[in-house]
Write a protein that holds these residues in place. Sequence first.
Motif, PDB file in Angstrom:
ATOM      1  N   ASP A 283       0.817  -1.207   0.000  1.00 22.67           N
ATOM      2  CA  ASP A 283       0.000   0.000   0.000  1.00 22.67           C
ATOM      3  C   ASP A 283       0.853   1.260   0.000  1.00 22.67           C
ATOM      4  N   ASP A 284       2.050   1.172   0.622  1.00 22.51           N
ATOM      5  CA  ASP A 284       2.917   2.340   0.681  1.00 22.51           C
ATOM      6  C   ASP A 284       3.840   2.446  -0.534  1.00 22.51           C
ATOM      7  N   ASP A 285       3.716   1.524  -1.484  1.00 20.03           N
ATOM      8  CA  ASP A 285       4.545   1.558  -2.693  1.00 20.03           C
ATOM      9  C   ASP A 285       3.720   1.132  -3.915  1.00 20.03           C
ATOM     10  N   PRO A 286       2.625   1.869  -4.219  1.00 20.56           N
ATOM     11  CA  PRO A 286       1.773   1.488  -5.348  1.00 20.56           C
ATOM     12  C   PRO A 286       2.456   1.778  -6.685  1.00 20.56           C
ATOM     13  N   LEU A 287       2.023   1.069  -7.705  1.00 22.51           N
ATOM     14  CA  LEU A 287       2.558   1.259  -9.054  1.00 22.51           C
ATOM     15  C   LEU A 287       1.403   1.149 -10.038  1.00 22.51           C
ATOM     16  N   LEU A 288       1.307   2.099 -10.952  1.00 24.12           N
ATOM     17  CA  LEU A 288       0.230   2.117 -11.934  1.00 24.12           C
ATOM     18  C   LEU A 288       0.775   1.709 -13.293  1.00 24.12           C
ATOM     19  N   ASP A 289       0.207   0.654 -13.876  1.00 21.91           N
ATOM     20  CA  ASP A 289       0.559   0.237 -15.238  1.00 21.91           C
ATOM     21  C   ASP A 289      -0.251   1.058 -16.228  1.00 21.91           C
ATOM     22  N   VAL A 290       0.440   1.750 -17.134  1.00 18.43           N
ATOM     23  CA  VAL A 290      -0.207   2.578 -18.149  1.00 18.43           C
ATOM     24  C   VAL A 290       0.253   2.115 -19.523  1.00 18.43           C
ATOM     25  N   ARG A 291      -0.694   1.645 -20.323  1.00 16.72           N
ATOM     26  CA  ARG A 291      -0.382   1.178 -21.674  1.00 16.72           C
ATOM     27  C   ARG A 291      -0.866   2.224 -22.673  1.00 16.72           C
TER      28      ARG A 291
ATOM     29  N   GLU B 219       3.917  11.031 -13.827  1.00 16.29           N
ATOM     30  CA  GLU B 219       4.047  10.821 -12.383  1.00 16.29           C
ATOM     31  C   GLU B 219       3.822  12.121 -11.614  1.00 16.29           C
ATOM     32  N   ALA B 220       4.312  13.237 -12.170  1.00 18.18           N
ATOM     33  CA  ALA B 220       4.087  14.524 -11.531  1.00 18.18           C
ATOM     34  C   ALA B 220       2.604  14.878 -11.533  1.00 18.18           C
ATOM     35  N   LEU B 221       1.911  14.516 -12.615  1.00 15.78           N
ATOM     36  CA  LEU B 221       0.485  14.792 -12.732  1.00 15.78           C
ATOM     37  C   LEU B 221      -0.329  13.966 -11.750  1.00 15.78           C
ATOM     38  N   LEU B 222      -0.027  12.666 -11.673  1.00 12.86           N
ATOM     39  CA  LEU B 222      -0.829  11.749 -10.871  1.00 12.86           C
ATOM     40  C   LEU B 222      -0.367  11.651  -9.423  1.00 12.86           C
ATOM     41  N   GLY B 223       0.882  12.040  -9.162  1.00 11.40           N
ATOM     42  CA  GLY B 223       1.394  11.955  -7.808  1.00 11.40           C
ATOM     43  C   GLY B 223       1.692  10.538  -7.362  1.00 11.40           C
ATOM     44  N   GLN B 224       2.034   9.640  -8.301  1.00  5.26           N
ATOM     45  CA  GLN B 224       2.401   8.284  -7.941  1.00  5.26           C
ATOM     46  C   GLN B 224       3.312   7.687  -9.005  1.00  5.26           C
ATOM     47  N   ARG B 225       3.960   6.571  -8.655  1.00  5.09           N
ATOM     48  CA  ARG B 225       4.877   5.930  -9.588  1.00  5.09           C
ATOM     49  C   ARG B 225       4.103   5.244 -10.711  1.00  5.09           C
TER      50      ARG B 225
END
Length: 350
Positions: free
Chosen positions: A277-285, A319-325
């Motif tokens: 939970d403290d290290d989420p990652l979003l896959d974007v295709r 990442e700057a836009l979404l605030g996450q990795r």
Amino acid sequence: MGERRGRSGDDGGAGAEGSPGHAPGSDAGGPGPTASAGFTVGGKGGAGEDYRAGFACLVGRPNAGKSTLTNALVGQKVAITSSKPQTTRHTIRGISTTDTAQLVLVDTPGLHKPRTLLGQRLNDLVRATLLEVDVIGFCLPADQRPGPGDAFIANELTELRSVRRRPVVAIATKADAVDRERLAEHLMAVDQLGEWDAIIPCSAVSGEQVDEVRALLGGYLPRSPQLYPDGVLTDEPEMVMIAELVREAALEGVRDELPHSLAVVVEEMVPREGRRDDDPLLDVRVNVFVERSSQKAIIIGRGGSRLREVGTNSRQAIEALLGQRVYLDLHVKVAKDWQRDPRQLQRLGF
């Protein structure tokens, strides 16, 4: 999602968690208000009998500084910028909220003489937007003398005013690029183009007179409570913003004919399973479409080097836009002559 590695395959894919350029680091439409998750910062708030709120459209020929001015007025990037023409293809809403007014900026594509079906649709989008806003800002770059393109737009605005009265403010953008004498000459030339409610110079890059432009446009808005909550900067969907950021990165350093042929579509955004939970990652295709195989080769570059660079730059912006990795998986595909094909235009969101 499966394991992904840096590669340059049949579809021009590129992406890898931990690879250079892809390792995670630390709808178009009318200008009416819509529901949105919104991207927020600290807001100004304010509403009362004298408070004003409404919509402003920045119009001008391609590369007149409309998107850069939109970003400066909002205080954060909400519209992509490039030295290439026709960068903007959607009406991007930027929202500037002060103690006295809320200015909702509708940044349109540049008006131009269309040579493709895409060009015709972009012009139609601009004209439809102009009919619905409260005030129009006509951007004319100070480092270029007003030409046929500016005269074309001035005539369009004159016709619009005869049909539906709308205040038009002529904005001399890029004022920092010329000296005082040249700026004075430019302002006089702008005055001769048509009848404007006001004329004002500014520089979005240096910030000179940006506040004055905001106040001037805001003064033409109707009295109204805020249309959006405090701190909302745009109501563009995240997927549209991400596609625009990828296209901005892909536009850098390419040949003049390629920008018109680039289209970007976000296929999916999925949280990576099994992450803490403290290290989420979003896959974007993301798919980047071009019209010819030769253009595909330009985007990918030798050994995939250019695509990796595009991935690095756009991933950092996302990442700057979404605030996450983010893990960004880019693919380059050929959609032959999509600018002239109604079916493909619809599939690509135009």
